[in-house]
Write an enzyme that holds these catalytic residues in place. Sequence first.
Site, short mmCIF file in Angstrom:
data_model
loop_
_atom_site.label_atom_id
_atom_site.label_comp_id
_atom_site.label_asym_id
_atom_site.label_seq_id
_atom_site.Cartn_x
_atom_site.Cartn_y
_atom_site.Cartn_z
N SER A 77 0.84 -1.20 0.00
CA SER A 77 0.00 0.00 0.00
C SER A 77 0.87 1.25 0.00
CB SER A 77 -0.92 0.00 1.23
OG SER A 77 -1.83 1.07 1.19
N ASP A 78 0.34 2.32 -0.56
CA ASP A 78 1.06 3.59 -0.57
C ASP A 78 0.06 4.74 -0.52
OD1 ASP A 78 3.87 4.83 -1.00
OD2 ASP A 78 2.58 5.96 -2.37
N THR A 79 0.39 5.78 0.24
CA THR A 79 -0.50 6.92 0.43
C THR A 79 0.20 8.23 0.11
OG1 THR A 79 -1.73 5.76 2.17
CG2 THR A 79 -1.96 8.15 2.09
#
Length: 202
Positions: A77-79
């Site tokens: 995941s990446d934000t």
Amino acid sequence: MKEKRNRRIILASTSPRRQELIASLRIPFEIMPSEADENTPAGWSPEQIVESLALRKAEAVLHKLTNDQGDGIIVGSDTIVVVDGHVLGKPVDHADAARMLSMLQGRAHFVYTGVACIDQSSGYKQVSHRVTTVKMKSLSADAITAYVKSGEPADKAGSYAIQGLGATIVEGIEGDYFNVVGLSLSLLSDMLSAMGMDVLTD
């Protein structure tokens, strides 16, 4: 369909926030840092950035597990935070955190989180993302300085944590709250279901 109890999630992240969110799903999981390169080309869209980095992290862990014949699903995941077309990642220091908060205060911005899932045994991949709109309160220079000194912005995209002290500087959101924390559980559960792991019924 494989039962959930016989499978595990391998979270390609050391983020305490993502670990807490994964734990709430009551699925066996383990942590394996991806150590993936997080640089992206200039000009990529926010969607490209978060989806590509999420997949890159998951693939990095898959390569570490090459000789492991387990039956896990790797989750990356990446934000990022986006305002006026500017992509804000994690601040490099206090001054950078204050700069980001000054850009965000008193206005709305967008939080993009990409999610990638890879079936360890088959190599099947899914990648998607969610976007949430966040409105931040108007903040004085003193308030920004005080929040930065709290230490909370240090490892957060956009330099704030909506689930912590940062909740006091957020006026409201439109969309998925957990997406802002760092992992949309609604999106992830749909992706896991498509890979044979149903969070609610298995």
